[in-house]
Design a protein around this motif. Sequence first.
Motif, PDB file in Angstrom:
ATOM      1  N   ARG A 123      19.607  17.284  30.127  1.00 62.08           N
ATOM      2  CA  ARG A 123      19.377  17.616  28.728  1.00 62.08           C
ATOM      3  C   ARG A 123      20.681  17.524  27.959  1.00 62.08           C
ATOM      4  NH1 ARG A 123      16.881  23.124  30.037  1.00 62.08           N
ATOM      5  NH2 ARG A 123      17.961  22.559  31.937  1.00 62.08           N
ATOM      6  N   THR A 139      21.720  11.472  25.711  1.00 59.72           N
ATOM      7  CA  THR A 139      20.722  10.473  25.349  1.00 59.72           C
ATOM      8  C   THR A 139      20.174   9.829  26.628  1.00 59.72           C
ATOM      9  OG1 THR A 139      22.254   8.630  25.267  1.00 59.72           O
ATOM     10  CG2 THR A 139      21.999   9.924  23.244  1.00 59.72           C
ATOM     11  N   VAL A 140      19.103   9.068  26.441  1.00 65.03           N
ATOM     12  CA  VAL A 140      18.492   8.378  27.565  1.00 65.03           C
ATOM     13  C   VAL A 140      19.514   7.445  28.232  1.00 65.03           C
ATOM     14  CG1 VAL A 140      16.757   6.640  28.148  1.00 65.03           C
ATOM     15  CG2 VAL A 140      16.161   8.559  26.660  1.00 65.03           C
ATOM     16  N   GLU A 188      13.510   0.986  23.811  1.00 59.79           N
ATOM     17  CA  GLU A 188      13.450   1.570  22.463  1.00 59.79           C
ATOM     18  C   GLU A 188      13.923   3.016  22.442  1.00 59.79           C
ATOM     19  OE1 GLU A 188       9.256   1.284  21.491  1.00 59.79           O
ATOM     20  OE2 GLU A 188       9.281  -0.504  22.760  1.00 59.79           O
ATOM     21  N   TRP A 189      13.889   3.657  23.591  1.00 60.90           N
ATOM     22  CA  TRP A 189      14.210   5.085  23.645  1.00 60.90           C
ATOM     23  C   TRP A 189      15.686   5.335  23.931  1.00 60.90           C
ATOM     24  CZ3 TRP A 189      10.178   8.776  23.200  1.00 60.90           C
ATOM     25  CH2 TRP A 189       8.889   8.234  23.193  1.00 60.90           C
ATOM     26  N   ASP A 219      18.578   5.538  22.671  1.00 62.05           N
ATOM     27  CA  ASP A 219      19.482   6.424  21.934  1.00 62.05           C
ATOM     28  C   ASP A 219      18.870   7.783  21.605  1.00 62.05           C
ATOM     29  OD1 ASP A 219      21.745   4.688  21.745  1.00 62.05           O
ATOM     30  OD2 ASP A 219      20.508   3.433  20.453  1.00 62.05           O
ATOM     31  N   ARG A 220      17.668   8.047  22.126  1.00 59.84           N
ATOM     32  CA  ARG A 220      17.039   9.339  21.867  1.00 59.84           C
ATOM     33  C   ARG A 220      17.490  10.368  22.902  1.00 59.84           C
ATOM     34  NH1 ARG A 220      11.377   9.148  19.959  1.00 59.84           N
ATOM     35  NH2 ARG A 220      11.082   7.130  18.961  1.00 59.84           N
ATOM     36  N   PRO A 221      17.415  11.650  22.535  1.00 59.37           N
ATOM     37  CA  PRO A 221      17.712  12.688  23.534  1.00 59.37           C
ATOM     38  C   PRO A 221      16.698  12.622  24.668  1.00 59.37           C
ATOM     39  CG  PRO A 221      17.601  13.623  21.314  1.00 59.37           C
ATOM     40  CD  PRO A 221      17.110  12.213  21.214  1.00 59.37           C
ATOM     41  N   GLN A 231      13.426  14.771  24.989  1.00 57.28           N
ATOM     42  CA  GLN A 231      12.285  14.547  24.093  1.00 57.28           C
ATOM     43  C   GLN A 231      11.250  13.587  24.679  1.00 57.28           C
ATOM     44  OE1 GLN A 231      13.589  13.290  20.230  1.00 57.28           O
ATOM     45  NE2 GLN A 231      14.533  15.250  19.763  1.00 57.28           N
ATOM     46  N   LEU A 232      11.584  12.962  25.797  1.00 55.14           N
ATOM     47  CA  LEU A 232      10.656  11.990  26.376  1.00 55.14           C
ATOM     48  C   LEU A 232       9.420  12.664  26.948  1.00 55.14           C
ATOM     49  CD1 LEU A 232      12.971   9.617  28.443  1.00 55.14           C
ATOM     50  CD2 LEU A 232      12.029   9.219  26.191  1.00 55.14           C
ATOM     51  N   GLN A 265       7.571   8.920  30.679  1.00 59.17           N
ATOM     52  CA  GLN A 265       8.823   8.236  30.378  1.00 59.17           C
ATOM     53  C   GLN A 265      10.012   8.888  31.093  1.00 59.17           C
ATOM     54  OE1 GLN A 265       6.490   7.906  28.142  1.00 59.17           O
ATOM     55  NE2 GLN A 265       6.816   6.083  26.915  1.00 59.17           N
ATOM     56  N   GLN A 266       9.913  10.217  31.300  1.00 56.67           N
ATOM     57  CA  GLN A 266      10.994  10.867  32.027  1.00 56.67           C
ATOM     58  C   GLN A 266      11.066  10.338  33.452  1.00 56.67           C
ATOM     59  OE1 GLN A 266      11.520  15.045  31.748  1.00 56.67           O
ATOM     60  NE2 GLN A 266      11.449  15.056  29.525  1.00 56.67           N
TER      61      GLN A 266
END
Lengths: 286, 251
Positions: B89, B92-93, B141-142, B144-146, B149-150, B154-155
């Motif tokens: 946590r 980013t991904v 696409e993910w 740059d996301r934290p 949040q997946l 996706q995790q």
Amino acid sequence: MSAFLTYLLNGLAVGCAIALIASGLVVIHRVTGVVNFAQGTFAVVAGLCASSLLGLGLPHGASELAAVLAAAVAGLLTGLAAVGRPGTTPLSSLIVTLGVGVLAYAVEIVLWGDQPRSAPGLAGSVTVAGARIQTQHLLVIAVTAVAFAALALFFGRTYLGKALTACASNPYAARVVGIDVRRMGLLAFALGGLLGGLAGVLVTPMRPISFDSDVTLIVNGFAAAVFGALTRPVITLAGALLLGVAETMAAGYGYGSHQLEIALGLMLVVMIVQAGRRPAISQEPT
Amino acid sequence: MLAVQGVSRSFGGVYAVRDVTLDVADGEVCGVIGPNGAGKSTLFNLITGHLAAERGEISFLGRRVDRLAPHRRARLGMSIVFQAARVFRGMTVRENVMVGLHGRTSAGFVAAALRLPRHRRDEREIAARADAALDRVGLSEWADRPADQLPIGQQRALQLARALCARPRLLLLDEPASGLRGQERERLAELVEELRAGGLTILLVEHDVAFVTRLADRIVVLDLGRVIADGPPAEVRNDPLVLAAYLGQSA
């Protein structure tokens, strides 16, 4: 007005010293999940070392540096005792750090006696907007600013910092990607010792330090660290500054003997609020 | 590649895994199935090093590993994907995928903090590797996301990307299909097939028999901590012991 400003600036300096202690607590807790009650001891060791080395005639700079390194070694040794054995739970480690703190009393009394010691710091003072502030206080503020900036860079940008953060977030997964969680824990303790030592050498010229000064230091540092939920350095810094200013104001306006009570009171309030929001010390079981 | 020899582990006097022997050959997809409580997870944790075996030996690439810590086994080339969401946590991904590679680069603290050229080159290189892995599992696409949040599917894909990025010799998958919906499950199966075609050795511990039967070259069946069958899917499927174990479970 200028009295107020003086108290404010002095309070910020006191707060910075608290912040350094607290940052060590935060670094160790973030990575290992352990609340390190020996954190104040690192400052005491560094302060006493610095006073002895200066007494032996070593120049400023070298003495302080050596003292800070001694504190880092103390941190590493504490880490070995507390998290050196794989599988030790954070709660057991916490008790070990308490034990290390008590043991350190004995060692410190043998080496330095039980009388408070001081060390000369930067002499003189400067006047800022009509308020007098000691040069030593400016030094404390400057060193703290540099230390926090370096910490932010270290954790935000470097691989080692990222690996430490990974251990903090999920030790199980960290192991799986090949990170040596035990070594990272020891590193965190050494870093905590370094930060505590930094606080120690900076505080000693401001108020004499003795073997049992760690209680005051750890109570203040813990209050600030709890303010940042033991994980967030910036909020911890803010909490420490608030605490430092509050205590100095109290002392300045005539309640000097109640500084520790203020820290304890603030700590209780923050803990109650934090506990109501969510478990402050929560981590995925390994 | 992986040799588990007579391994046992008990909890409070009850054997979770008893005298289990299994081999995974180079380039093979080996499935481990069994009813609930058969000892699948325990066996998995013994192989990864999160549990210590009481008896028996585990060798990996011809080397005894049963006394090595999990991170040492990981560095030898075991990559693991857990059933539970084990993401970092606050990162980013992409950072999640990169973190395991950091230990393998050379630039130090000063170089990293000051963004010196050598650090930037390392950083670019592992970022490129991470992006390739994310692309492979369909998470581009993910990036740059934290990571926290997946969604759960996706995790797991993220863990898979992280595992692949380390260029493993052996990929260990723990219940990879559990909690996934039909379409996600299909994508995962296709990915495993692709990896097998690429020559990667895979150990698949899974509850879903159909999923394993489709993907595995060979299936090992556990029941009450023991191996009750070991062979090609078609053969194992009709094994009377296996049928009894599963019928006993559902009755």
